[in-house]
Design a protein around this motif. Structure first.
Motif, PDB file in Angstrom:
ATOM      1  N   THR A 160      10.337   4.656  -1.315  1.00  0.00           N
ATOM      2  CA  THR A 160       9.516   4.548  -0.098  1.00  0.00           C
ATOM      3  C   THR A 160       9.762   5.710   0.863  1.00  0.00           C
ATOM      4  O   THR A 160       9.474   5.610   2.048  1.00  0.00           O
ATOM      5  N   ILE A 166       1.495   7.130  -5.441  1.00  0.00           N
ATOM      6  CA  ILE A 166       2.163   7.589  -4.224  1.00  0.00           C
ATOM      7  C   ILE A 166       2.356   9.101  -4.254  1.00  0.00           C
ATOM      8  O   ILE A 166       2.279   9.781  -3.221  1.00  0.00           O
ATOM      9  N   ASN A 197       4.007   4.483  -8.479  1.00  0.00           N
ATOM     10  CA  ASN A 197       4.768   5.700  -8.227  1.00  0.00           C
ATOM     11  C   ASN A 197       3.906   6.944  -8.426  1.00  0.00           C
ATOM     12  O   ASN A 197       3.955   7.896  -7.641  1.00  0.00           O
ATOM     13  N   GLN A 223       1.174   4.645   0.245  1.00  0.00           N
ATOM     14  CA  GLN A 223       2.168   3.779  -0.391  1.00  0.00           C
ATOM     15  C   GLN A 223       1.665   2.341  -0.488  1.00  0.00           C
ATOM     16  O   GLN A 223       1.789   1.694  -1.538  1.00  0.00           O
ATOM     17  N   GLN A 232       0.855   0.314  -3.956  1.00  0.00           N
ATOM     18  CA  GLN A 232       1.555  -0.922  -4.306  1.00  0.00           C
ATOM     19  C   GLN A 232       0.566  -2.042  -4.629  1.00  0.00           C
ATOM     20  O   GLN A 232       0.776  -2.811  -5.567  1.00  0.00           O
TER      21      GLN A 232
END
Length: 457
Positions: A198, A139, A136, A43, A47
């Motif tokens: 998250t 992730i 996204n 994650q 980001q």
């Protein structure tokens, strides 16, 4: 260097310097990391990639190609990390199975990458797709690994469970999905994510149960024990567990015994002293002396306040680079300027002074920073140097306040601050962005509307 190589180098440099990621990499390397921690790793990396891509996407000549390559980098790194973590877990549990890499989702990546070239949407939409949209997708590579390995081991005869834990600020949909399920009985949307999601998704396998919250990664159940039933986490439980994880990642300790001490504000001086940090300031100033002075001041204020909530500030001549004032404030999360300095700033030549101060929590510039920068025509630039190496700057803010707005309760603020608050609310509540992301984008929106310069370096 190609566009991809330049952007990839910037991303990898930021990933290498991030203190949370350094702590996670250490656990991954020594074999003590859990799948929850590899999820956090993916994650954070995603980001960073999204933020860097968003900042450059409008200038790229090959947006689609660069985005595809960057996402493939994240796919490879995520699967390698997950494999390393899974092998360590299996070894402790006495399981002899090779982890499987999930297939690269070429179609989904292509759709996202191609959307960055859409001429019918505004630049803001392109930037958002490059940021939260690309993150996204990145992730989801971790989710794909979990799904692939849970499916394979379930087919091999192991009893597998999938656990989804919501992040610290979950939406109602995520809260409804949270829980622990048998792999064969989990909801069909278990691995679906919205932008800025998250949630952490992990799995447990076989006769050993992985406890992602415990330092003891695996526990053998008692003989004859029945697998525990699915558990749905409440919002309060999920928030508590998220904070426990964040405490471990960030090295949180009790700092109440010493005024101003805060272990969350430990400076990443290795990165801040690096050439990569200095590159943030190239070409921003009248000459190299000023550039060097600004870099030095950014490093100094962070070094001086390393591990504390205190702020301090340098005031530098924008043409010569000489320090005209220095404040070692005794205020936490703020700087108190003496009247003598205020008088100097009032009488100094227009756009002749650069103010540099530290932000212990590495946050974007605040409304107080904006108000300060608008008070004095002499301020050429106001900089906040974060303890993690992030740098934020205001320029040309004098005279941009707009009309004064009065609230029903009698409080007053300038129109620009009100515009900022409206933009912040939009990004935070409507789009569900994190605190710092919402503040950063809100200043970008407001600066474009009001005609001053704001940037994150």
């Amino acid at each position: 260097m190609t566009e991809y190589e330049q952007l990839s180098a910037a991303i990898e440099s930021r990933i290498a310097s991030d203190p949370q990621l350094r702590a996670l990499r250490k656990k991954i390397k020594n074999g003590t990391a859990t799948l929850a921690e590899s999820s956090k790793y993916s994650q954070l990396c995603a980001q960073i990639m999204g933020q860097k891509l968003s900042g450059q996407v409008l200038e790229l000549s090959d947006r689609e190609g660069v985005c595809t390559q960057l996402l493939h980098d994240r796919y490879s790194d995520t699967n390698q990390v997950c494999e390393q973590v899974m092998r360590s877990i299996d070894e402790r549990a006495g399981i002899a199975m090779n982890p499987r890499h999930a297939a690269f989702p070429a179609e989904r990546v292509q759709q996202l990458a191609h959307s960055l070239t859409d001429p019918t949407v505004p630049d803001e939409t392109i930037r958002r797709r490059a940021n939260t949209g690309a993150a996204n997708v990145a992730i989801s590579f971790h989710d794909d690994f979990v799904d692939e390995n849970a499916a394979f081991r379930s087919d091999a005869g192991y009893e597998c469970y999938i656990t989804r834990v919501v992040g610290g600020a979950s939406c109602p949909w995520c809260s409804g999905m949270a829980g622990r399920y048998k792999y064969e009985e989990m909801p069909g949307d278990m691995f679906r994510r919205h932008d800025n999601c998250t949630c952490t998704v992990t799995f447990e396998q076989g006769t050993f149960r992985q406890d992602v919250w415990s330092p003891r990664s695996w526990e053998a159940p008692k003989t004859g024990a029945v697998a525990p039933p699915p558990k749905v986490f409440s919002q309060e439980e999920a928030d508590r567990l998220e904070q426990e994880r964040l405490s471990e990642y960030r090295g949180l300790t009790d700092f109440s015994t010493k005024p101003g001490k805060n272990d969350l504000a430990i400076a990443n001086m290795e990165y801040i002293n690096s050439e990569a940090f200095a590159e943030k300031f190239k070409g921003k100033y009248a000459n190299e002396k000023v550039e060097s002075a600004v870099i030095s001041a950014c490093r100094q204020v962070v070094k001086n306040r390393d591990g504390t909530n205190y702020e301090e500030a340098f005031f530098i001549d924008a043409k010569t680079g000489k320090t005209v004032s220095y404040i070692k404030s005794k205020k936490e999360n703020g700087v108190n300027m003496p009247d003598k300095l205020k008088d100097y700033l009032t009488s100094a030549k227009e756009k002749s002074i650069i103010m540099i101060h530290n932000h212990p929590n590495s946050s974007p510039l605040s409304t107080d920073d904006y108000v300060t920068s608008t008070k004095y025509a002499s301020l050429f630039e106001v900089i906040a140097s974060g303890h993690n190496g992030d740098v934020y700057a205001f320029r040309d803010t004098f005279g941009t306040e707009g009309t004064e707005f009065k609230y029903p309760d009698g409080k007053k603020e300038c129109q620009t601050v009100r515009d900022y608050r409206i933009a912040y609310t939009k990004h935070k509540e409507r789009y569900g962005l994190s605190e710092f992301e919402a503040r950063n984008l809100a200043w970008e929106d407001t600066s474009a509307l009001r005609g001053f310069i704001y940037e994150k370096r």
